[in-house]
Scaffold this active site. Sequence first.
Site, PDB file in Angstrom:
ATOM      1  N   GLY A 141      -1.466   6.403  -2.830  1.00 21.71           N
ATOM      2  CA  GLY A 141      -2.593   6.278  -3.759  1.00 21.71           C
ATOM      3  C   GLY A 141      -3.704   5.453  -3.116  1.00 21.71           C
ATOM      4  N   HIS A 142      -3.339   4.306  -2.548  1.00 21.85           N
ATOM      5  CA  HIS A 142      -4.338   3.488  -1.842  1.00 21.85           C
ATOM      6  C   HIS A 142      -4.915   4.264  -0.652  1.00 21.85           C
ATOM      7  CE1 HIS A 142      -1.499   0.275  -3.470  1.00 21.85           C
ATOM      8  NE2 HIS A 142      -2.638  -0.078  -4.012  1.00 21.85           N
TER       9      HIS A 142
ATOM     10  N   LEU B   7       0.826  -1.210   0.000  1.00 22.69           N
ATOM     11  CA  LEU B   7       0.000   0.000   0.000  1.00 22.69           C
ATOM     12  C   LEU B   7       0.861   1.261   0.000  1.00 22.69           C
ATOM     13  CD1 LEU B   7      -2.813  -1.105   2.490  1.00 22.69           C
ATOM     14  CD2 LEU B   7      -2.706  -1.373   0.002  1.00 22.69           C
TER      15      LEU B   7
ATOM     16  N   VAL C 279      -2.712   9.842  -7.460  1.00 22.60           N
ATOM     17  CA  VAL C 279      -1.771  10.461  -6.518  1.00 22.60           C
ATOM     18  C   VAL C 279      -0.362  10.265  -7.068  1.00 22.60           C
ATOM     19  CG1 VAL C 279      -0.887  10.430  -4.154  1.00 22.60           C
ATOM     20  CG2 VAL C 279      -3.319  10.029  -4.585  1.00 22.60           C
TER      21      VAL C 279
ATOM     22  N   SER D 115       2.690   3.737  -7.563  1.00 23.11           N
ATOM     23  CA  SER D 115       2.331   2.384  -7.979  1.00 23.11           C
ATOM     24  C   SER D 115       3.173   1.412  -7.168  1.00 23.11           C
ATOM     25  CB  SER D 115       2.650   2.213  -9.471  1.00 23.11           C
ATOM     26  OG  SER D 115       2.637   0.840  -9.811  1.00 23.11           O
ATOM     27  N   SER D 116       2.569   0.286  -6.825  1.00 19.48           N
ATOM     28  CA  SER D 116       3.342  -0.740  -6.105  1.00 19.48           C
ATOM     29  C   SER D 116       4.538  -1.183  -6.943  1.00 19.48           C
ATOM     30  CB  SER D 116       2.447  -1.937  -5.797  1.00 19.48           C
ATOM     31  OG  SER D 116       1.259  -1.492  -5.172  1.00 19.48           O
TER      32      SER D 116
HETATM   33  P1  AMP Z   1      -3.463  -2.047  -6.993  1.00 18.84           P
HETATM   34  O1  AMP Z   1      -3.096  -2.423  -5.586  1.00 18.84           O
HETATM   35  O2  AMP Z   1      -2.299  -1.559  -7.808  1.00 18.84           O
HETATM   36  O3  AMP Z   1      -4.281  -3.094  -7.697  1.00 18.84           O
HETATM   37  O4  AMP Z   1      -4.402  -0.791  -6.871  1.00 18.84           O
HETATM   38  C1  AMP Z   1      -5.549  -0.814  -6.059  1.00 18.84           C
HETATM   39  C2  AMP Z   1      -6.361   0.411  -6.340  1.00 18.84           C
HETATM   40  O5  AMP Z   1      -5.580   1.575  -6.063  1.00 18.84           O
HETATM   41  C3  AMP Z   1      -6.783   0.517  -7.815  1.00 18.84           C
HETATM   42  O6  AMP Z   1      -8.107   1.003  -7.880  1.00 18.84           O
HETATM   43  C4  AMP Z   1      -5.805   1.513  -8.372  1.00 18.84           C
HETATM   44  O7  AMP Z   1      -6.303   2.234  -9.479  1.00 18.84           O
HETATM   45  C5  AMP Z   1      -5.605   2.425  -7.173  1.00 18.84           C
HETATM   46  N1  AMP Z   1      -4.349   3.157  -7.310  1.00 18.84           N
HETATM   47  C6  AMP Z   1      -3.127   2.638  -7.586  1.00 18.84           C
HETATM   48  N2  AMP Z   1      -2.211   3.618  -7.698  1.00 18.84           N
HETATM   49  C7  AMP Z   1      -2.874   4.793  -7.478  1.00 18.84           C
HETATM   50  C8  AMP Z   1      -2.478   6.163  -7.473  1.00 18.84           C
HETATM   51  N3  AMP Z   1      -1.216   6.538  -7.704  1.00 18.84           N
HETATM   52  N4  AMP Z   1      -3.428   7.091  -7.240  1.00 18.84           N
HETATM   53  C9  AMP Z   1      -4.721   6.716  -7.006  1.00 18.84           C
HETATM   54  N5  AMP Z   1      -5.147   5.448  -6.999  1.00 18.84           N
HETATM   55  C10 AMP Z   1      -4.239   4.494  -7.239  1.00 18.84           C
END
Ligand code: AMP
Length: 278
Positions: free
Chosen positions: A34-35, A31, A174, A183-184
């Site tokens: 963004g999360h 996390l 974000v 991003s992760s």
């Molecule tokens: P993930 O863990 O990458 O599958 O992302 C989970 C959720 O977080 C998804 O809805 C992504 O679009 C959102 N997410 C990932 N990166 C960001 C970010 N930088 N800003 C906003 N939301 C994000």
Amino acid sequence: MTQVLRARAELRDALAAVQRPVGLVPTMGWLHEGHASLIERARLESSTVVVSIFVNPRQFGDAGDFTRYPRDEARDLAICRDAGVDVVWTPSVQDVYPPGFDTTVSVGAIAAPLEGAARPGHFDGVATVVAILFALIGADRAYFGAKDAQQVRVIRRMAADLALPTTVVTCPTVREADGLAMSSRNARLSPAARAAAPVLHRALLAGREAWERGERSGDRLRTAMRTVLAEEPLANVDYVSVADDATLAELDTVTGPALLSLAVGLDGVRLIDNEPLP
Ligand code: AMP
């Protein structure tokens, strides 16, 4: 108090007692801010916030990409506790896909271009797991990031077509101070690739600036973005797109809402980003 649950039965029992509305934030863990922004928005609009943490094998085409995906459950749980999350669901693969599981949710045209073309089967995996999450958790609202622009469009289509009772909410991207979308996957960037990574956002901004100067040709907008990417020797461009905001069909001429998007490899790590117009 944050409840951390694993088995489906535990989740069902815990959710039977919670206050509505329920807000769901689906994640694959590792996390970041963004999360956290999705969790914060869910907090504002919900009596109970549920976060799922599940690295979904069905949405990875490449088994190596799945095994290399970063994971740190203890850190993720600490972030959820600090953020005031009520329930964290961290299922095993068998909790999500019990023995005998044999259904795929496949969304049509909106899932075909861009990420769908670059990663065959990816959106089937996403739509299938999100349908399961929506069914199991029965959230009133679920929160997704605009960073994954096509994903949120695929999920909206699925939720509408299958009459799922969960409302899909999109939250803004974000970014790090230098413009890189959080991003992760950023955790896997080499120092050189991390230094190069803001080129994605710079390219998108070059596209936006050209559009603001009145450029409406899809090709010339794509060229404006590609020119910036070409200045970065590490950048291995997968696609550069100027598409209709609703259908994601490539545009010859921009006449209404559009989405600039790109996918770029940097030292073996594939990153995506986008910029909506206007
Ligand atoms: P993930 O863990 O990458 O599958 O992302 C989970 C959720 O977080 C998804 O809805 C992504 O679009 C959102 N997410 C990932 N990166 C960001 C970010 N930088 N800003 C906003 N939301 C994000």
